[in-house]
Motif scaffolding. Structure first.
Motif, PDB file in Angstrom:
ATOM      1  N   CYS A 131       0.851  -1.199   0.000  1.00 60.89           N
ATOM      2  CA  CYS A 131       0.000   0.000   0.000  1.00 60.89           C
ATOM      3  C   CYS A 131       0.883   1.244   0.000  1.00 60.89           C
ATOM      4  O   CYS A 131       2.089   1.169   0.227  1.00 60.89           O
ATOM      5  CB  CYS A 131      -0.879   0.018   1.249  1.00 60.89           C
ATOM      6  N   ASP A 132       0.251   2.398  -0.231  1.00 62.39           N
ATOM      7  CA  ASP A 132       1.004   3.639  -0.104  1.00 62.39           C
ATOM      8  C   ASP A 132       1.051   4.031   1.371  1.00 62.39           C
ATOM      9  O   ASP A 132       0.504   3.341   2.228  1.00 62.39           O
ATOM     10  CB  ASP A 132       0.437   4.735  -1.010  1.00 62.39           C
ATOM     11  N   HIS A 160       6.387  11.553  -1.765  1.00 62.67           N
ATOM     12  CA  HIS A 160       5.094  11.855  -1.134  1.00 62.67           C
ATOM     13  C   HIS A 160       4.185  12.524  -2.150  1.00 62.67           C
ATOM     14  O   HIS A 160       3.519  13.510  -1.841  1.00 62.67           O
ATOM     15  CB  HIS A 160       5.302  12.752   0.096  1.00 62.67           C
ATOM     16  N   THR A 161       4.173  11.967  -3.356  1.00 61.54           N
ATOM     17  CA  THR A 161       3.343  12.508  -4.437  1.00 61.54           C
ATOM     18  C   THR A 161       2.403  11.406  -4.920  1.00 61.54           C
ATOM     19  O   THR A 161       2.583  10.222  -4.604  1.00 61.54           O
ATOM     20  CB  THR A 161       4.223  12.943  -5.621  1.00 61.54           C
ATOM     21  N   TRP A 221       2.872   7.358  -4.741  1.00 59.73           N
ATOM     22  CA  TRP A 221       1.872   6.511  -4.082  1.00 59.73           C
ATOM     23  C   TRP A 221       1.300   5.473  -5.045  1.00 59.73           C
ATOM     24  O   TRP A 221       1.064   4.328  -4.662  1.00 59.73           O
ATOM     25  CB  TRP A 221       0.748   7.373  -3.506  1.00 59.73           C
ATOM     26  N   ALA A 222       1.113   5.873  -6.312  1.00 56.48           N
ATOM     27  CA  ALA A 222       0.566   4.934  -7.312  1.00 56.48           C
ATOM     28  C   ALA A 222       1.524   3.749  -7.520  1.00 56.48           C
ATOM     29  O   ALA A 222       1.083   2.616  -7.728  1.00 56.48           O
ATOM     30  CB  ALA A 222       0.314   5.658  -8.624  1.00 56.48           C
ATOM     31  N   LYS A 223       2.837   4.001  -7.468  1.00 58.83           N
ATOM     32  CA  LYS A 223       3.817   2.909  -7.618  1.00 58.83           C
ATOM     33  C   LYS A 223       3.813   1.977  -6.404  1.00 58.83           C
ATOM     34  O   LYS A 223       4.151   0.803  -6.521  1.00 58.83           O
ATOM     35  CB  LYS A 223       5.229   3.481  -7.804  1.00 58.83           C
TER      36      LYS A 223
END
Length: 170
Positions: free
Chosen positions: A103-104, A152-153, A157-159
């Motif tokens: 998860c992010d 922290h972008t 987060w998507a990765k």
């Protein structure tokens, strides 16, 4: 007396000449060509070369699956990645994999561990639905503990919202 001495001398010479002759081995008889049957070597069957070692599946060949924020359902691109992974698992039937859910950084540790497990389970269920033996797959959740991108972008987060494959054995 001269006659006796002469006779003894002749006798001694005869013995000497004969003695030298007796010490020599007789000359070998001349060799005659001997006809022999040709030697026929028994043909040994040619053993085939051993087959080349079976190639191993590389972890880098298995595709990572990505998820939307706060979701564990499989998107169309995730299913396409899993279809490709399914084909590899069909080709390499001895491979056992572990699916890691990630998860992010947003959310609590407990929430992200639960969400990561749901992502790994959804990934496993899809592969089992395609026909992979469930005994070849295990799952684990790392929640937000192992990000691939420390940013922290939204891109970072998507990765990090993913399910990754690890080869356990083959």
């Amino acid at each position: 007396m001269k006659k006796i001495a002469l006779l003894m001398l002749i006798t001694m010479m005869a013995f000497v000449v004969m003695g030298f002759r007796c010490g020599e081995p007789p000359p070998p008889p001349p060799e005659e060509p001997v006809e022999t049957a040709p030697v026929i070597e028994e043909e040994k069957p040619v053993e085939p070369a051993p087959p080349p070692p079976k190639p191993k599946l590389q972890e880098s060949q298995l595709q990572t699956v990505y998820f939307d924020f706060d979701k564990f359902n499989l998107r169309a691109d995730a299913k396409a990645s899993l279809d490709a992974n399914f084909n590899l698992l069909q080709d390499f039937t001895d491979v056992i994999v572990k699916i890691e859910g990630h998860c992010d950084e947003r959310g609590t540790v407990e929430y992200n561990l639960s969400l990561g497990e749901k992502r790994a389970k959804a990934t496993m269920d899809y592969l089992v639905g395609l026909g992979v033996d469930p005994t070849r797959i295990s799952i684990i959740s790392y929640g937000k503990e192992k990000p691939v991108d420390m940013g922290h972008t939204e891109d970072a987060w998507a990765k990090n919202r993913r399910a990754e494959f690890r080869i356990i054995s083959q």
